[in-house]
Motif scaffolding. Structure first.
Motif, PDB file in Angstrom:
ATOM      1  N   GLN A  73      12.101  52.096 100.713  1.00 25.09           N
ATOM      2  CA  GLN A  73      10.553  52.045 100.028  1.00 25.09           C
ATOM      3  C   GLN A  73       9.831  50.934 100.135  1.00 25.09           C
ATOM      4  OE1 GLN A  73      11.931  53.478  96.174  1.00 25.09           O
ATOM      5  NE2 GLN A  73      11.381  55.664  96.921  1.00 25.09           N
ATOM      6  N   GLY A  74      10.659  49.674 100.380  1.00 20.49           N
ATOM      7  CA  GLY A  74       9.940  48.546 100.702  1.00 20.49           C
ATOM      8  C   GLY A  74       9.183  48.584 102.080  1.00 20.49           C
ATOM      9  N   TYR A  75       9.707  49.187 103.123  1.00 21.24           N
ATOM     10  CA  TYR A  75       9.124  49.503 104.358  1.00 21.24           C
ATOM     11  C   TYR A  75       7.879  50.002 104.318  1.00 21.24           C
ATOM     12  CZ  TYR A  75      14.073  48.649 105.790  1.00 21.24           C
ATOM     13  OH  TYR A  75      15.574  48.325 105.797  1.00 21.24           O
ATOM     14  N   VAL A  76       7.544  51.014 103.459  1.00 25.55           N
ATOM     15  CA  VAL A  76       6.487  51.767 103.576  1.00 25.55           C
ATOM     16  C   VAL A  76       4.909  50.693 103.480  1.00 25.55           C
ATOM     17  CG1 VAL A  76       5.068  53.573 102.199  1.00 25.55           C
ATOM     18  CG2 VAL A  76       7.539  53.692 102.421  1.00 25.55           C
ATOM     19  N   GLU A  77       5.339  49.908 102.624  1.00 22.70           N
ATOM     20  CA  GLU A  77       4.092  48.682 102.454  1.00 22.70           C
ATOM     21  C   GLU A  77       3.580  47.838 103.702  1.00 22.70           C
ATOM     22  OE1 GLU A  77       5.626  45.025 100.023  1.00 22.70           O
ATOM     23  OE2 GLU A  77       5.982  46.767  99.011  1.00 22.70           O
ATOM     24  N   TRP A  78       4.563  48.022 104.576  1.00 23.26           N
ATOM     25  CA  TRP A  78       4.418  47.380 105.956  1.00 23.26           C
ATOM     26  C   TRP A  78       3.736  48.168 107.238  1.00 23.26           C
ATOM     27  CZ3 TRP A  78       4.240  42.220 105.626  1.00 23.26           C
ATOM     28  CH2 TRP A  78       4.831  41.944 104.652  1.00 23.26           C
ATOM     29  N   CYS A  79       3.324  49.384 106.806  1.00 24.45           N
ATOM     30  CA  CYS A  79       2.903  50.193 107.945  1.00 24.45           C
ATOM     31  C   CYS A  79       1.921  51.064 107.588  1.00 24.45           C
ATOM     32  CB  CYS A  79       4.276  51.088 108.762  1.00 24.45           C
ATOM     33  SG  CYS A  79       4.933  52.248 107.257  1.00 24.45           S
ATOM     34  N   ASP A  80       1.250  51.825 108.368  1.00 24.28           N
ATOM     35  CA  ASP A  80       0.310  52.992 108.228  1.00 24.28           C
ATOM     36  C   ASP A  80       0.821  54.358 108.032  1.00 24.28           C
ATOM     37  OD1 ASP A  80      -2.156  51.313 108.395  1.00 24.28           O
ATOM     38  OD2 ASP A  80      -1.525  51.139 110.431  1.00 24.28           O
ATOM     39  N   ARG A  81       2.071  54.692 108.559  1.00 28.10           N
ATOM     40  CA  ARG A  81       2.719  55.716 108.676  1.00 28.10           C
ATOM     41  C   ARG A  81       4.402  55.256 108.896  1.00 28.10           C
ATOM     42  NH1 ARG A  81      -0.526  60.285 109.693  1.00 28.10           N
ATOM     43  NH2 ARG A  81      -2.597  59.806 110.779  1.00 28.10           N
ATOM     44  N   TYR A  82       5.041  56.062 107.658  1.00 30.63           N
ATOM     45  CA  TYR A  82       6.444  55.949 107.809  1.00 30.63           C
ATOM     46  C   TYR A  82       7.367  57.152 107.920  1.00 30.63           C
ATOM     47  CZ  TYR A  82      11.051  54.631 106.015  1.00 30.63           C
ATOM     48  OH  TYR A  82      12.219  54.304 105.806  1.00 30.63           O
ATOM     49  N   PHE A  83       8.323  57.049 109.038  1.00 28.79           N
ATOM     50  CA  PHE A  83       8.923  58.272 109.305  1.00 28.79           C
ATOM     51  C   PHE A  83      10.550  57.901 109.305  1.00 28.79           C
ATOM     52  CE2 PHE A  83       5.049  58.264 111.838  1.00 28.79           C
ATOM     53  CZ  PHE A  83       4.878  59.539 111.996  1.00 28.79           C
ATOM     54  N   TRP A  84      11.274  59.021 109.229  1.00 25.62           N
ATOM     55  CA  TRP A  84      12.724  58.964 109.374  1.00 25.62           C
ATOM     56  C   TRP A  84      12.989  59.778 110.788  1.00 25.62           C
ATOM     57  CZ3 TRP A  84      15.236  56.607 105.901  1.00 25.62           C
ATOM     58  CH2 TRP A  84      14.785  56.512 104.553  1.00 25.62           C
ATOM     59  N   ALA A  85      13.880  58.964 111.374  1.00 28.00           N
ATOM     60  CA  ALA A  85      14.486  59.815 112.624  1.00 28.00           C
ATOM     61  C   ALA A  85      15.984  60.111 112.392  1.00 28.00           C
ATOM     62  CB  ALA A  85      14.379  58.813 113.719  1.00 28.00           C
ATOM     63  N   VAL A  86      16.275  61.505 112.759  1.00 22.17           N
ATOM     64  CA  VAL A  86      17.670  61.825 112.394  1.00 22.17           C
ATOM     65  C   VAL A  86      18.089  62.846 113.613  1.00 22.17           C
ATOM     66  CG1 VAL A  86      17.423  61.956 110.023  1.00 22.17           C
ATOM     67  CG2 VAL A  86      16.887  63.920 111.147  1.00 22.17           C
ATOM     68  N   ASP A  87      19.056  63.070 113.863  1.00 18.69           N
ATOM     69  CA  ASP A  87      19.508  63.914 114.827  1.00 18.69           C
ATOM     70  C   ASP A  87      19.472  65.441 114.272  1.00 18.69           C
ATOM     71  OD1 ASP A  87      21.993  64.978 113.584  1.00 18.69           O
ATOM     72  OD2 ASP A  87      23.117  63.538 114.594  1.00 18.69           O
ATOM     73  N   CYS A  88      19.792  66.443 115.359  1.00 17.94           N
ATOM     74  CA  CYS A  88      19.110  67.850 114.734  1.00 17.94           C
ATOM     75  C   CYS A  88      20.415  68.354 113.615  1.00 17.94           C
ATOM     76  CB  CYS A  88      19.282  68.762 116.073  1.00 17.94           C
ATOM     77  SG  CYS A  88      20.796  68.720 116.897  1.00 17.94           S
ATOM     78  N   ASP A  89      21.575  67.831 113.467  1.00 20.45           N
ATOM     79  CA  ASP A  89      22.516  68.299 112.548  1.00 20.45           C
ATOM     80  C   ASP A  89      22.116  67.630 111.115  1.00 20.45           C
ATOM     81  OD1 ASP A  89      23.738  69.900 114.362  1.00 20.45           O
ATOM     82  OD2 ASP A  89      24.818  68.380 115.245  1.00 20.45           O
ATOM     83  N   PHE A  90      21.241  66.428 111.134  1.00 15.35           N
ATOM     84  CA  PHE A  90      21.292  65.833 109.880  1.00 15.35           C
ATOM     85  C   PHE A  90      20.564  66.741 108.724  1.00 15.35           C
ATOM     86  CE2 PHE A  90      19.258  63.170 106.804  1.00 15.35           C
ATOM     87  CZ  PHE A  90      19.904  61.946 106.701  1.00 15.35           C
ATOM     88  N   PRO A  91      21.156  66.672 107.323  1.00 12.90           N
ATOM     89  CA  PRO A  91      20.519  67.812 106.402  1.00 12.90           C
ATOM     90  C   PRO A  91      19.280  66.935 106.105  1.00 12.90           C
ATOM     91  CG  PRO A  91      22.419  65.841 105.628  1.00 12.90           C
ATOM     92  CD  PRO A  91      22.089  65.827 107.129  1.00 12.90           C
ATOM     93  N   THR A  92      18.070  67.580 106.502  1.00 14.04           N
ATOM     94  CA  THR A  92      16.765  67.007 106.184  1.00 14.04           C
ATOM     95  C   THR A  92      16.243  67.140 104.743  1.00 14.04           C
ATOM     96  OG1 THR A  92      15.699  69.018 107.321  1.00 14.04           O
ATOM     97  CG2 THR A  92      15.957  67.333 108.804  1.00 14.04           C
TER      98      THR A  92
END
Length: 154
Positions: A73-92
């Motif tokens: 959550q501390g990363y969000v204030e350092w960008c215009d858009r925040y994403f997660w990257a996961v593989d196709c088996d990750f429980p999204t």
């Protein structure tokens, strides 16, 4: 590149970051991995888009990796858009709905859910831009003259 063997990164998160970087580069973003926007924070991937927008992508290789991350959550204030990257088996279903989602592997990635835009304030954008440029230049110089950077972290 005849005779050159490219190896995949050893760690699962690094493989995800590689695929994410390929996706972002295809979108005309400049990409850095392992970037420190502020003391105590280190993001997996940050990119600067063609209009100067900053995206941060955190790569999570498994449920435990996500559950153990208390800093995101501390990363969000350092960008215009925040994403997660996961593989196709990750429980999204574990991932917050108000963040972006990228499905990735070592060879590429695809945006599944666009992150909402929250524009950086001018002073914060200026700091991120300066730091991004400085780290990029130091890493490039380190590739062309490694002996000059022995022991240096950037």
């Amino acid at each position: 590149m005849s005779g050159t063997t490219l190896s995949l990164p050893a760690m699962p998160g690094q493989r995800l970051a590689r695929g994410v970087a390929r996706l972002l580069r295809s979108m005309d973003h400049a990409v850095l991995t392992e970037f420190v926007p502020s003391r105590g924070l280190r993001v997996d991937v940050i990119s600067m888009g063609p209009k100067g927008e900053f995206w941060i992508v955190e790569c999570k290789s498994c449920r435990a990796d996500f559950m153990g991350d208390r800093k995101w959550q501390g990363y969000v204030e350092w960008c215009d858009r925040y994403f997660w990257a996961v593989d196709c088996d990750f429980p999204t279903d574990l991932l917050p709905d108000d963040t972006g989602l990228i499905c990735a592997d070592a060879y590429g990635a695809e945006i599944q859910r666009m992150a909402p835009e929250t524009r950086l304030a001018g002073a914060r954008r200026s700091k991120v831009m300066r730091d991004f440029a400085r780290v990029s230049a130091l890493r490039l110089q380190g590739l062309t003259d490694p002996e000059a950077f022995s022991g240096a972290a950037f």
